[in-house]
Design a protein around this motif. Structure first.
Motif, PDB file in Angstrom:
ATOM      1  N   ALA A  56      77.024  21.090  41.493  1.00 57.73           N
ATOM      2  CA  ALA A  56      76.732  20.452  40.152  1.00 57.73           C
ATOM      3  C   ALA A  56      75.230  20.566  39.781  1.00 57.73           C
ATOM      4  CB  ALA A  56      77.464  19.324  39.789  1.00 57.73           C
ATOM      5  N   GLY A  57      74.239  20.289  40.832  1.00 57.64           N
ATOM      6  CA  GLY A  57      73.003  20.035  40.846  1.00 57.64           C
ATOM      7  C   GLY A  57      72.660  18.879  40.105  1.00 57.64           C
ATOM      8  N   GLY A  58      71.434  18.893  39.552  1.00 53.51           N
ATOM      9  CA  GLY A  58      71.115  17.581  39.071  1.00 53.51           C
ATOM     10  C   GLY A  58      70.587  16.569  39.923  1.00 53.51           C
ATOM     11  N   GLY A  59      69.940  15.496  39.388  1.00 53.87           N
ATOM     12  CA  GLY A  59      69.163  14.459  40.335  1.00 53.87           C
ATOM     13  C   GLY A  59      70.586  13.544  41.186  1.00 53.87           C
ATOM     14  N   GLU A  60      71.393  13.242  40.665  1.00 55.89           N
ATOM     15  CA  GLU A  60      72.220  12.574  41.483  1.00 55.89           C
ATOM     16  C   GLU A  60      73.621  12.969  41.225  1.00 55.89           C
ATOM     17  OE1 GLU A  60      72.661   8.525  39.411  1.00 55.89           O
ATOM     18  OE2 GLU A  60      72.769   9.579  37.319  1.00 55.89           O
ATOM     19  N   PRO A  61      74.572  12.484  42.519  1.00 56.51           N
ATOM     20  CA  PRO A  61      75.944  12.932  42.514  1.00 56.51           C
ATOM     21  C   PRO A  61      76.542  13.088  41.353  1.00 56.51           C
ATOM     22  CG  PRO A  61      75.257  11.258  44.139  1.00 56.51           C
ATOM     23  CD  PRO A  61      74.226  11.496  43.490  1.00 56.51           C
ATOM     24  N   PRO A  69     103.350  19.429  35.180  1.00 51.26           N
ATOM     25  CA  PRO A  69     102.199  20.033  34.438  1.00 51.26           C
ATOM     26  C   PRO A  69     100.991  19.722  34.716  1.00 51.26           C
ATOM     27  CG  PRO A  69     104.196  19.489  33.298  1.00 51.26           C
ATOM     28  CD  PRO A  69     104.270  18.829  34.506  1.00 51.26           C
ATOM     29  N   GLY A  70     100.075  20.570  34.659  1.00 54.32           N
ATOM     30  CA  GLY A  70      98.460  20.355  34.570  1.00 54.32           C
ATOM     31  C   GLY A  70      98.025  20.494  33.345  1.00 54.32           C
ATOM     32  N   SER A  71      96.824  20.333  33.045  1.00 52.04           N
ATOM     33  CA  SER A  71      96.137  20.565  31.732  1.00 52.04           C
ATOM     34  C   SER A  71      94.822  21.106  31.873  1.00 52.04           C
ATOM     35  CB  SER A  71      96.054  18.921  31.089  1.00 52.04           C
ATOM     36  OG  SER A  71      95.137  19.120  30.029  1.00 52.04           O
ATOM     37  N   GLU A  72      94.422  21.857  30.935  1.00 50.42           N
ATOM     38  CA  GLU A  72      93.299  22.672  30.963  1.00 50.42           C
ATOM     39  C   GLU A  72      92.115  21.599  30.731  1.00 50.42           C
ATOM     40  OE1 GLU A  72      92.526  25.577  31.716  1.00 50.42           O
ATOM     41  OE2 GLU A  72      94.226  26.730  31.493  1.00 50.42           O
ATOM     42  N   ASP A  73      92.396  20.313  29.878  1.00 48.79           N
ATOM     43  CA  ASP A  73      91.455  19.417  29.885  1.00 48.79           C
ATOM     44  C   ASP A  73      90.791  18.749  31.192  1.00 48.79           C
ATOM     45  OD1 ASP A  73      91.594  19.979  27.273  1.00 48.79           O
ATOM     46  OD2 ASP A  73      92.172  18.133  26.820  1.00 48.79           O
ATOM     47  N   ASN A  74      91.824  18.821  32.195  1.00 47.20           N
ATOM     48  CA  ASN A  74      91.679  18.129  33.526  1.00 47.20           C
ATOM     49  C   ASN A  74      90.654  18.769  34.481  1.00 47.20           C
ATOM     50  OD1 ASN A  74      92.071  16.265  35.573  1.00 47.20           O
ATOM     51  ND2 ASN A  74      94.211  17.025  36.146  1.00 47.20           N
ATOM     52  N   LEU A  75      89.761  19.345  33.798  1.00 48.27           N
ATOM     53  CA  LEU A  75      88.839  20.284  34.875  1.00 48.27           C
ATOM     54  C   LEU A  75      88.035  19.231  35.782  1.00 48.27           C
ATOM     55  CD1 LEU A  75      85.448  21.190  33.055  1.00 48.27           C
ATOM     56  CD2 LEU A  75      86.845  19.271  32.278  1.00 48.27           C
ATOM     57  N   LYS A  76      87.752  19.704  37.022  1.00 48.30           N
ATOM     58  CA  LYS A  76      86.945  19.054  37.893  1.00 48.30           C
ATOM     59  C   LYS A  76      85.427  19.751  37.684  1.00 48.30           C
ATOM     60  CE  LYS A  76      87.034  20.308  42.310  1.00 48.30           C
ATOM     61  NZ  LYS A  76      85.877  20.812  42.881  1.00 48.30           N
ATOM     62  N   ILE A  77      84.678  18.622  37.536  1.00 49.00           N
ATOM     63  CA  ILE A  77      83.227  18.730  37.267  1.00 49.00           C
ATOM     64  C   ILE A  77      82.704  19.475  38.542  1.00 49.00           C
ATOM     65  CG2 ILE A  77      81.095  17.892  36.630  1.00 49.00           C
ATOM     66  CD1 ILE A  77      82.909  17.472  34.534  1.00 49.00           C
ATOM     67  N   THR A  78      82.272  20.725  38.688  1.00 48.28           N
ATOM     68  CA  THR A  78      81.917  21.166  39.915  1.00 48.28           C
ATOM     69  C   THR A  78      80.690  22.046  39.739  1.00 48.28           C
ATOM     70  OG1 THR A  78      84.242  21.865  40.500  1.00 48.28           O
ATOM     71  CG2 THR A  78      82.635  22.970  41.692  1.00 48.28           C
ATOM     72  N   PHE A  79      80.401  22.646  38.551  1.00 48.54           N
ATOM     73  CA  PHE A  79      79.147  23.454  38.211  1.00 48.54           C
ATOM     74  C   PHE A  79      78.392  22.903  37.199  1.00 48.54           C
ATOM     75  CE2 PHE A  79      82.051  26.337  40.426  1.00 48.54           C
ATOM     76  CZ  PHE A  79      81.385  26.572  41.487  1.00 48.54           C
ATOM     77  N   PRO A  80      77.267  23.271  37.021  1.00 48.89           N
ATOM     78  CA  PRO A  80      76.256  22.614  35.823  1.00 48.89           C
ATOM     79  C   PRO A  80      77.013  22.627  34.580  1.00 48.89           C
ATOM     80  CG  PRO A  80      74.677  23.770  37.510  1.00 48.89           C
ATOM     81  CD  PRO A  80      76.310  23.902  37.891  1.00 48.89           C
ATOM     82  N   ALA A  81      77.454  23.840  34.431  1.00 49.42           N
ATOM     83  CA  ALA A  81      78.146  24.180  32.880  1.00 49.42           C
ATOM     84  C   ALA A  81      79.424  23.613  32.840  1.00 49.42           C
ATOM     85  CB  ALA A  81      78.578  25.684  32.810  1.00 49.42           C
ATOM     86  N   ASP A  82      79.812  22.810  33.908  1.00 49.50           N
ATOM     87  CA  ASP A  82      81.055  21.944  33.332  1.00 49.50           C
ATOM     88  C   ASP A  82      80.826  20.566  32.818  1.00 49.50           C
ATOM     89  OD1 ASP A  82      82.592  23.757  34.534  1.00 49.50           O
ATOM     90  OD2 ASP A  82      82.475  22.720  36.779  1.00 49.50           O
ATOM     91  N   PHE A  83      79.620  20.123  32.832  1.00 50.39           N
ATOM     92  CA  PHE A  83      79.306  18.884  32.055  1.00 50.39           C
ATOM     93  C   PHE A  83      79.369  19.265  30.449  1.00 50.39           C
ATOM     94  CE2 PHE A  83      77.187  18.232  36.105  1.00 50.39           C
ATOM     95  CZ  PHE A  83      77.461  17.023  36.286  1.00 50.39           C
ATOM     96  N   ARG A 138      76.945  10.711  36.983  1.00 54.33           N
ATOM     97  CA  ARG A 138      76.281  11.151  35.986  1.00 54.33           C
ATOM     98  C   ARG A 138      77.027  10.775  34.552  1.00 54.33           C
ATOM     99  NH1 ARG A 138      74.015  17.043  36.947  1.00 54.33           N
ATOM    100  NH2 ARG A 138      73.831  17.190  34.799  1.00 54.33           N
ATOM    101  N   ASP A 139      76.199  10.615  33.276  1.00 52.02           N
ATOM    102  CA  ASP A 139      76.739  10.286  32.224  1.00 52.02           C
ATOM    103  C   ASP A 139      77.431  11.366  31.699  1.00 52.02           C
ATOM    104  OD1 ASP A 139      76.206   8.383  29.840  1.00 52.02           O
ATOM    105  OD2 ASP A 139      76.197  10.356  29.317  1.00 52.02           O
ATOM    106  N   LEU A 140      78.558  11.224  30.993  1.00 58.44           N
ATOM    107  CA  LEU A 140      79.348  12.134  30.026  1.00 58.44           C
ATOM    108  C   LEU A 140      79.779  11.439  28.734  1.00 58.44           C
ATOM    109  CD1 LEU A 140      80.830  14.787  30.067  1.00 58.44           C
ATOM    110  CD2 LEU A 140      82.865  13.560  30.791  1.00 58.44           C
ATOM    111  N   ALA A 141      78.860  11.658  27.919  1.00 53.80           N
ATOM    112  CA  ALA A 141      79.228  11.132  26.491  1.00 53.80           C
ATOM    113  C   ALA A 141      79.127   9.605  26.664  1.00 53.80           C
ATOM    114  CB  ALA A 141      80.370  11.549  25.703  1.00 53.80           C
TER     115      ALA A 141
END
Ligand SMILES: Nc1ccn([C@@H]2O[C@H](COP(=O)(O)OP(=O)(O)OP(=O)(O)O)[C@@H](O)[C@H]2O)c(=O)n1
Ligand SMILES: C[C@](O)(CO)[C@H](O)COP(=O)(O)O
Length: 381
Positions: free
Chosen positions: A22-27, A198-212, A31-34
């Protein structure tokens, strides 16, 4: 809303990874999400569980205690996800019958996904996990070129939380202590059948920078928050009682109005209509219509509340302020909250009724009438 887990159900939230992709300064999970950390959001989803174990990296222990101590048990994880889960399972030994294991990096897991896993376990499945069928074509590739294709039939994208009987998954981890992509892989190795829920498309795993940004977009579009305000005034007239917020109070005068003149309930009803951009009571219940003469204002409030629900909103909260010298509101405030909550179909803790005088100034100060203001917050998640 949060899922209320059955007794004996615990959750493990894994957050000991370093988020290198995911990169960025901290794990990433810190990190902040909204406006809130990813990890706080992931943990929130399990607030209805009796026991929650949070697994963190040793370097993050201090901030984990600062942010989450009290509500959850915090333990340190290992070098791999499997080792971190193992640490969580160890902390739960003898403390639960079932466990849902969730990635701290999946902050947008919804109630339906969690409930689906619980329902499958409650229905007798020894293990259950959410997934989505693969819908894109699958290729093999090398050196920037497609080298082959793979049939996608029967292929799923695995998500979390993954749910198990605690003793079975603990045993599976002991039998196969090496790393695995997820706990389902270990369960299968140990011969435990796993139901797909059932899973959900919203239940993404933040993995790469674009996922934020993707998660922020989902949050942004998923939440529709509306605020409305209402104001009403009724003059005193002949009578020996007033209706305020659905409660009858003996008084030396009555309130004059086409309906029962419940000024507090009218302000609140207008606040709801306002939040929905639906005008005011007069638009829905014209004073010129004789059928509303002397009407119980609960009809108006129930109509506004139903309209909000029909449009997919739930009530965040509502706050009513009555402005009068007399009668005294304090002794009746709790009953008013309870009555408004009953009409609106919400918990009374979401409704506030308070009062103020106007220091003997103006028409309320001269005891010529009562004014009320109200605010309502509507949420579509
Ligand atoms: N040693 C580890 C590795 C991962 N995790 C957790 O398992 C989840 C899924 O892992 P992943 O997305 O791969 O997270 P990271 O390992 O942090 O990411 P990366 O591989 O990019 O470093 C995350 O919540 C992560 O914190 C963990 O608790 N302990
Ligand atoms: C557990 C998981 O999120 C299920 O999809 C996934 O296996 C974690 O994988 P990662 O390699 O740790 O990102």
């Amino acid at each position: 809303m949060t899922v209320t887990a059955p007794p004996g159900y615990a959750a493990i939230v894994t957050a000991a990874g370093r988020g290198t992709r995911a990169g960025g300064g901290e794990p990433k999970q810190w990190r902040d999400l909204a406006g809130r950390s990813i990890l706080a959001r992931s943990l929130d989803a399990f607030a209805g569980f009796d026991r929650v174990v949070l697994v963190v990296h040793p370097d993050d222990m201090a901030r984990a205690i600062r942010d989450f101590a009290g509500g959850v048990t915090i333990v340190t994880g290992g070098d791999t996800r499997a080792a971190s889960v193992m640490a969580g399972l160890h902390a739960l030994e003898g403390q639960a019958t079932h466990v849902l294991i969730h990635d701290g990096a999946r902050p947008l897991v919804g109630d339906a996904v969690i409930q689906g896993v619980i329902d499958a376990l409650q229905g007798g499945a020894p293990a259950a996990a959410p997934a989505l069928p693969v819908s894109d074509a699958l290729w093999k590739g090398a050196g920037g070129a497609v080298t082959g294709t793979t049939p996608r039939d029967g292929l799923f994208r695995a998500q979390t939380p993954q749910g198990f009987a605690l003793d079975q998954i603990s045993n599976a981890h002991r039998l196969h202590p090496h790393d695995a992509a997820d706990d389902v892989e270990l369960a299968l190795k140990a011969g435990i059948p796993v139901a797909i829920t059932p899973g959900s498309e919203d239940n993404l795993k933040i993995t790469f920078p674009a996922d934020f940004a993707r998660a922020e977009r989902i949050l942004g579009t998923a939440m529709d928050i509306r605020l409305g305000n209402g104001y009403d005034v009724h003059a005193f007239g002949p009578g020996n009682h007033v209706w305020l917020c659905g409660v009858q109070i003996a008084h030396e005068a009555g309130l004059v109005g086409h309906s029962d003149a419940d000024v507090g309930m009218h302000a609140l009803t207008d606040a709801i209509y306002g939040a929905l951009a639906e005008g005011d009571i007069g638009r829905h219940f014209p004073p010129s219509d004789p059928q509303w003469k002397g009407a119980d204002s609960a009809i108006f409030l129930a109509h506004a509340a139903d309209l909000a629900r029909e449009r997919g909103f739930t009530f965040g909260n509502a706050d009513v302020t009555l402005i009068c010298e007399m009668p005294k509101i304090g002794p009746h405030a709790q009953a008013m909250q309870a009555r408004l909550a009953q009409i609106m179909g919400v918990d009374a803790s979401r409704i506030s009724v308070k009062a103020t005088t106007s220091e003997r100034l103006g028409f309320t100060g001269r005891r010529e009438g009562i004014a009320a203001i109200a605010t309502a917050a509507l949420i579509k998640a």
